[in-house]
Design a protein around this motif. Structure first.
Motif, PDB file in Angstrom:
ATOM      1  N   LEU A   1     -15.995  -4.699  71.149  1.00 29.36           N
ATOM      2  CA  LEU A   1     -15.711  -5.787  70.220  1.00 29.36           C
ATOM      3  C   LEU A   1     -14.605  -5.404  69.239  1.00 29.36           C
ATOM      4  O   LEU A   1     -13.728  -6.221  68.927  1.00 29.36           O
ATOM      5  N   VAL A   2     -14.650  -4.175  68.730  1.00 26.82           N
ATOM      6  CA  VAL A   2     -13.635  -3.723  67.786  1.00 26.82           C
ATOM      7  C   VAL A   2     -12.256  -3.693  68.442  1.00 26.82           C
ATOM      8  O   VAL A   2     -11.255  -4.155  67.872  1.00 26.82           O
ATOM      9  N   VAL A   3     -12.185  -3.161  69.665  1.00 23.18           N
ATOM     10  CA  VAL A   3     -10.901  -3.093  70.374  1.00 23.18           C
ATOM     11  C   VAL A   3     -10.379  -4.494  70.676  1.00 23.18           C
ATOM     12  O   VAL A   3      -9.188  -4.797  70.477  1.00 23.18           O
ATOM     13  N   ALA A   4     -11.261  -5.375  71.151  1.00 26.67           N
ATOM     14  CA  ALA A   4     -10.840  -6.747  71.440  1.00 26.67           C
ATOM     15  C   ALA A   4     -10.390  -7.459  70.174  1.00 26.67           C
ATOM     16  O   ALA A   4      -9.390  -8.191  70.175  1.00 26.67           O
ATOM     17  N   GLY A   5     -11.114  -7.239  69.079  1.00 31.31           N
ATOM     18  CA  GLY A   5     -10.723  -7.847  67.810  1.00 31.31           C
ATOM     19  C   GLY A   5      -9.374  -7.356  67.332  1.00 31.31           C
ATOM     20  O   GLY A   5      -8.556  -8.137  66.815  1.00 31.31           O
ATOM     21  N   ALA A   6      -9.107  -6.069  67.482  1.00 39.19           N
ATOM     22  CA  ALA A   6      -7.807  -5.527  67.076  1.00 39.19           C
ATOM     23  C   ALA A   6      -6.680  -6.131  67.901  1.00 39.19           C
ATOM     24  O   ALA A   6      -5.599  -6.455  67.379  1.00 39.19           O
ATOM     25  N   ALA A   7      -6.904  -6.311  69.193  1.00 42.74           N
ATOM     26  CA  ALA A   7      -5.880  -6.881  70.057  1.00 42.74           C
ATOM     27  C   ALA A   7      -5.584  -8.338  69.689  1.00 42.74           C
ATOM     28  O   ALA A   7      -4.419  -8.738  69.565  1.00 42.74           O
ATOM     29  N   ILE A   8      -6.632  -9.137  69.494  1.00 39.43           N
ATOM     30  CA  ILE A   8      -6.441 -10.539  69.140  1.00 39.43           C
ATOM     31  C   ILE A   8      -5.807 -10.657  67.760  1.00 39.43           C
ATOM     32  O   ILE A   8      -4.949 -11.537  67.519  1.00 39.43           O
ATOM     33  N   THR A   9      -6.191  -9.791  66.836  1.00 39.17           N
ATOM     34  CA  THR A   9      -5.596  -9.806  65.501  1.00 39.17           C
ATOM     35  C   THR A   9      -4.095  -9.562  65.560  1.00 39.17           C
ATOM     36  O   THR A   9      -3.305 -10.225  64.871  1.00 39.17           O
ATOM     37  N   ALA A  10      -3.682  -8.612  66.390  1.00 36.19           N
ATOM     38  CA  ALA A  10      -2.249  -8.328  66.525  1.00 36.19           C
ATOM     39  C   ALA A  10      -1.501  -9.527  67.104  1.00 36.19           C
ATOM     40  O   ALA A  10      -0.407  -9.871  66.639  1.00 36.19           O
ATOM     41  N   VAL A  11      -2.089 -10.174  68.094  1.00 36.51           N
ATOM     42  CA  VAL A  11      -1.447 -11.342  68.699  1.00 36.51           C
ATOM     43  C   VAL A  11      -1.326 -12.482  67.690  1.00 36.51           C
ATOM     44  O   VAL A  11      -0.271 -13.127  67.566  1.00 36.51           O
ATOM     45  N   LEU A  12      -2.396 -12.741  66.952  1.00 39.35           N
ATOM     46  CA  LEU A  12      -2.365 -13.825  65.975  1.00 39.35           C
ATOM     47  C   LEU A  12      -1.395 -13.537  64.839  1.00 39.35           C
ATOM     48  O   LEU A  12      -0.721 -14.446  64.335  1.00 39.35           O
ATOM     49  N   TYR A  13      -1.324 -12.276  64.424  1.00 32.94           N
ATOM     50  CA  TYR A  13      -0.372 -11.913  63.373  1.00 32.94           C
ATOM     51  C   TYR A  13       1.063 -12.167  63.839  1.00 32.94           C
ATOM     52  O   TYR A  13       1.900 -12.690  63.080  1.00 32.94           O
ATOM     53  N   ALA A  14       1.352 -11.818  65.079  1.00 33.74           N
ATOM     54  CA  ALA A  14       2.686 -12.060  65.625  1.00 33.74           C
ATOM     55  C   ALA A  14       2.972 -13.565  65.707  1.00 33.74           C
ATOM     56  O   ALA A  14       4.085 -14.017  65.393  1.00 33.74           O
ATOM     57  N   PHE A  15       1.978 -14.351  66.126  1.00 27.49           N
ATOM     58  CA  PHE A  15       2.153 -15.806  66.200  1.00 27.49           C
ATOM     59  C   PHE A  15       2.454 -16.396  64.827  1.00 27.49           C
ATOM     60  O   PHE A  15       3.399 -17.193  64.658  1.00 27.49           O
ATOM     61  N   ASN A  16       1.646 -16.015  63.820  1.00 28.69           N
ATOM     62  CA  ASN A  16       1.872 -16.540  62.469  1.00 28.69           C
ATOM     63  C   ASN A  16       3.244 -16.165  61.945  1.00 28.69           C
ATOM     64  O   ASN A  16       3.954 -16.998  61.360  1.00 28.69           O
ATOM     65  N   SER A  17       3.630 -14.912  62.127  1.00 24.10           N
ATOM     66  CA  SER A  17       4.923 -14.451  61.620  1.00 24.10           C
ATOM     67  C   SER A  17       6.069 -15.201  62.276  1.00 24.10           C
ATOM     68  O   SER A  17       7.026 -15.624  61.609  1.00 24.10           O
ATOM     69  N   ALA A  18       5.990 -15.398  63.594  1.00 27.60           N
ATOM     70  CA  ALA A  18       7.069 -16.079  64.306  1.00 27.60           C
ATOM     71  C   ALA A  18       7.205 -17.521  63.841  1.00 27.60           C
ATOM     72  O   ALA A  18       8.315 -18.005  63.572  1.00 27.60           O
ATOM     73  N   VAL A  19       6.085 -18.239  63.723  1.00 29.57           N
ATOM     74  CA  VAL A  19       6.140 -19.647  63.328  1.00 29.57           C
ATOM     75  C   VAL A  19       6.647 -19.789  61.900  1.00 29.57           C
ATOM     76  O   VAL A  19       7.498 -20.644  61.598  1.00 29.57           O
ATOM     77  N   LEU A  20       6.153 -18.954  60.992  1.00 29.74           N
ATOM     78  CA  LEU A  20       6.543 -19.071  59.590  1.00 29.74           C
ATOM     79  C   LEU A  20       8.006 -18.693  59.365  1.00 29.74           C
ATOM     80  O   LEU A  20       8.670 -19.263  58.497  1.00 29.74           O
ATOM     81  N   LEU A  21       8.514 -17.732  60.130  1.00 30.07           N
ATOM     82  CA  LEU A  21       9.920 -17.364  59.992  1.00 30.07           C
ATOM     83  C   LEU A  21      10.848 -18.463  60.503  1.00 30.07           C
ATOM     84  O   LEU A  21      11.956 -18.649  59.981  1.00 30.07           O
ATOM     85  N   LEU A  22      10.391 -19.191  61.498  1.00 33.17           N
ATOM     86  CA  LEU A  22      11.213 -20.261  62.070  1.00 33.17           C
ATOM     87  C   LEU A  22      11.059 -21.583  61.328  1.00 33.17           C
ATOM     88  O   LEU A  22      11.864 -22.500  61.544  1.00 33.17           O
ATOM     89  N   ASP A  23      10.032 -21.700  60.482  1.00 33.86           N
ATOM     90  CA  ASP A  23       9.769 -22.966  59.784  1.00 33.86           C
ATOM     91  C   ASP A  23       9.576 -22.684  58.296  1.00 33.86           C
ATOM     92  O   ASP A  23       8.452 -22.460  57.840  1.00 33.86           O
ATOM     93  N   PRO A  24      10.637 -22.693  57.496  1.00 34.49           N
ATOM     94  CA  PRO A  24      10.512 -22.408  56.056  1.00 34.49           C
ATOM     95  C   PRO A  24       9.582 -23.376  55.334  1.00 34.49           C
ATOM     96  O   PRO A  24       8.891 -22.985  54.393  1.00 34.49           O
ATOM     97  N   ARG A  25       9.538 -24.647  55.769  1.00 36.50           N
ATOM     98  CA  ARG A  25       8.648 -25.606  55.116  1.00 36.50           C
ATOM     99  C   ARG A  25       7.185 -25.202  55.298  1.00 36.50           C
ATOM    100  O   ARG A  25       6.387 -25.264  54.355  1.00 36.50           O
ATOM    101  N   ALA A  26       6.841 -24.769  56.497  1.00 37.29           N
ATOM    102  CA  ALA A  26       5.467 -24.314  56.743  1.00 37.29           C
ATOM    103  C   ALA A  26       5.154 -23.078  55.916  1.00 37.29           C
ATOM    104  O   ALA A  26       4.041 -22.930  55.402  1.00 37.29           O
ATOM    105  N   PHE A  27       6.148 -22.196  55.766  1.00 40.63           N
ATOM    106  CA  PHE A  27       5.928 -20.996  54.958  1.00 40.63           C
ATOM    107  C   PHE A  27       5.652 -21.363  53.512  1.00 40.63           C
ATOM    108  O   PHE A  27       4.770 -20.776  52.875  1.00 40.63           O
ATOM    109  N   ASP A  28       6.394 -22.327  52.954  1.00 43.65           N
ATOM    110  CA  ASP A  28       6.199 -22.727  51.556  1.00 43.65           C
ATOM    111  C   ASP A  28       4.795 -23.272  51.332  1.00 43.65           C
ATOM    112  O   ASP A  28       4.170 -23.017  50.298  1.00 43.65           O
ATOM    113  N   GLU A  29       4.260 -24.041  52.290  1.00 40.13           N
ATOM    114  CA  GLU A  29       2.917 -24.591  52.141  1.00 40.13           C
ATOM    115  C   GLU A  29       1.848 -23.536  52.428  1.00 40.13           C
ATOM    116  O   GLU A  29       0.810 -23.491  51.770  1.00 40.13           O
TER     117      GLU A  29
END
Length: 363
Positions: free
Chosen positions: A179-207
């Motif tokens: 569970l810990v290993v799976a959680g770490a993997a999913i956390t890394a993927v979600l962090y990358a997703f959030n960072s990519a979307v927010l960097l490409l969309d300044p309006r979303a980042f502001d909110e």
């Protein structure tokens, strides 16, 4: 000669070669211990009430205590009454509910994984909620708090289900390590997703940046009404699992020998964590250190019995969260400091102090 033939019958509370043992040996000590822990719960509950009253009284706008007390019990539609009943009381109640959810989910997560450094973030709940909010803002243009709340909760649930499925792949039971290993993997993927979307969309980042800091400001009764049923169900499920958690703390093999269905216990526990922490994170954003530090305070006070650890965590965490919210209003006056920032500053030294006092163990 077989073991059965050499066994000596022992009456309840007696030993064949000595004084009484078992439940009959220490009835007074057991009752005294339970009474002391029960008294401790009452004291913490009283402290929670006092902190709640302080939260209703203290705010960015100064109101005398007598006026606050009168408006609390005699709402008359005045400006002071509106501030107390429409803003401060729902904020205080929501802080108490969210604190209880975070403290209980943290204690439950540490018991399920037998990891003293575990918190609900191991299941990807925090970043799952963040991903839901990011998707709602960037892809659907949802700017309202209530709309984002549902997406935050959905993101937490989806992330947790994926982590659990990965942890059970190829086996019938999800072990804590998987569970810990799976959680770490999913956390890394979600962090990358959030960072990519927010960097490409300044309006979303502001909110998004106003949600991600963790705050109780601007939350009213409508938010409380949405999260309360999820927290209530999670609370019932978590407390119902306490006997199984005590057996599971001895190890999976010992737990099975004691009649515990390990797979079902972990599945129900994970579901309770999702309900509790998912609702809390969706309502107020990610608030750190509460779910990590509070269970250690509870174990320091009452020992490893999960029944008491979960009960104490459920009451200590709201005191910490509501008290931190009040402190943020006092320090940041005439504005305020978000509660997520204050809990980080308070929780980190508290956790370090616990680390220095003793080893962080589950038993």
């Amino acid at each position: 000669m077989s073991v059965e033939s050499r066994a000596v019958p022992v009456q309840r509370g007696k030993h064949p070669d000595g004084p009484p043992v078992g439940p009959a040996a220490l009835p007074r000590a057991t009752r005294a211990g339970a009474a002391g822990r029960g008294a401790g719960l009452l004291l913490i509950l009283l402290l929670l009430v006092l902190v709640g009253l302080l939260s209703v009284w203290v705010g960015t706008r100064g109101i005398p205590f007598t006026a606050t007390w009168n408006a609390l019990w005699n709402p008359d539609g005045s400006e002071t009454s509106v501030i107390i009943h429409d803003y401060r009381i729902p904020r205080t109640l929501l802080g108490a509910v969210i604190g209880a959810a975070l403290g209980l989910s943290g204690a439950l997560m540490q018991a399920l994984t037998r990891n003293p450094l575990a918190d609900p973030g191991l299941l990807g709940i925090g970043l799952g909620s963040s991903a839901g909010v990011v998707a709602a803002i960037s892809f659907l243009g949802i700017g309202s708090l209530l709309g984002q709340l549902w997406f935050a909760f959905a993101g937490a649930a989806v992330a947790s289900v994926v982590v659990y499925l990965l942890g059970t792949s190829g086996r019938k039971v999800a072990t804590p390590d998987r569970l810990v290993v799976a959680g770490a993997a999913i956390t890394a993927v979600l962090y990358a997703f959030n960072s990519a979307v927010l960097l490409l969309d300044p309006r979303a980042f502001d909110e998004f940046r106003f949600w991600t800091v963790g705050s109780l400001a601007g939350r009213y009764y409508d938010v409380l009404q949405i999260v309360l049923p999820f927290v209530a169900v999670g609370l019932v499920v978590a407390l119902a699992l306490t006997p199984s958690l005590n057996a599971l703390a001895l190890g999976d093999r010992t737990g099975r020998a004691l009649g515990v269905n390990v797979g079902r216990t972990r599945a129900l526990g994970a579901a309770a964590v999702v309900l509790l922490c998912g609702a809390a994170t969706a309502a107020a954003g990610p608030i750190g250190f509460v779910g990590l530090a509070v269970p250690h305070v509870a174990r320091f006070l009452v020992g490893p019995d999960q029944r008491w650890v979960l009960a104490y965590s459920t009451l200590i965490a709201p005191v910490l969260l509501v008290g931190s919210d009040v402190l943020g209003r006092v320090i940041g006056a005439p504005g305020e400091i978000q509660v997520g920032i204050v809990t980080a500053f308070l929780g980190a030294p508290l956790f370090l102090a616990l680390c220095r006092r003793r080893k962080l163990v589950m038993l």
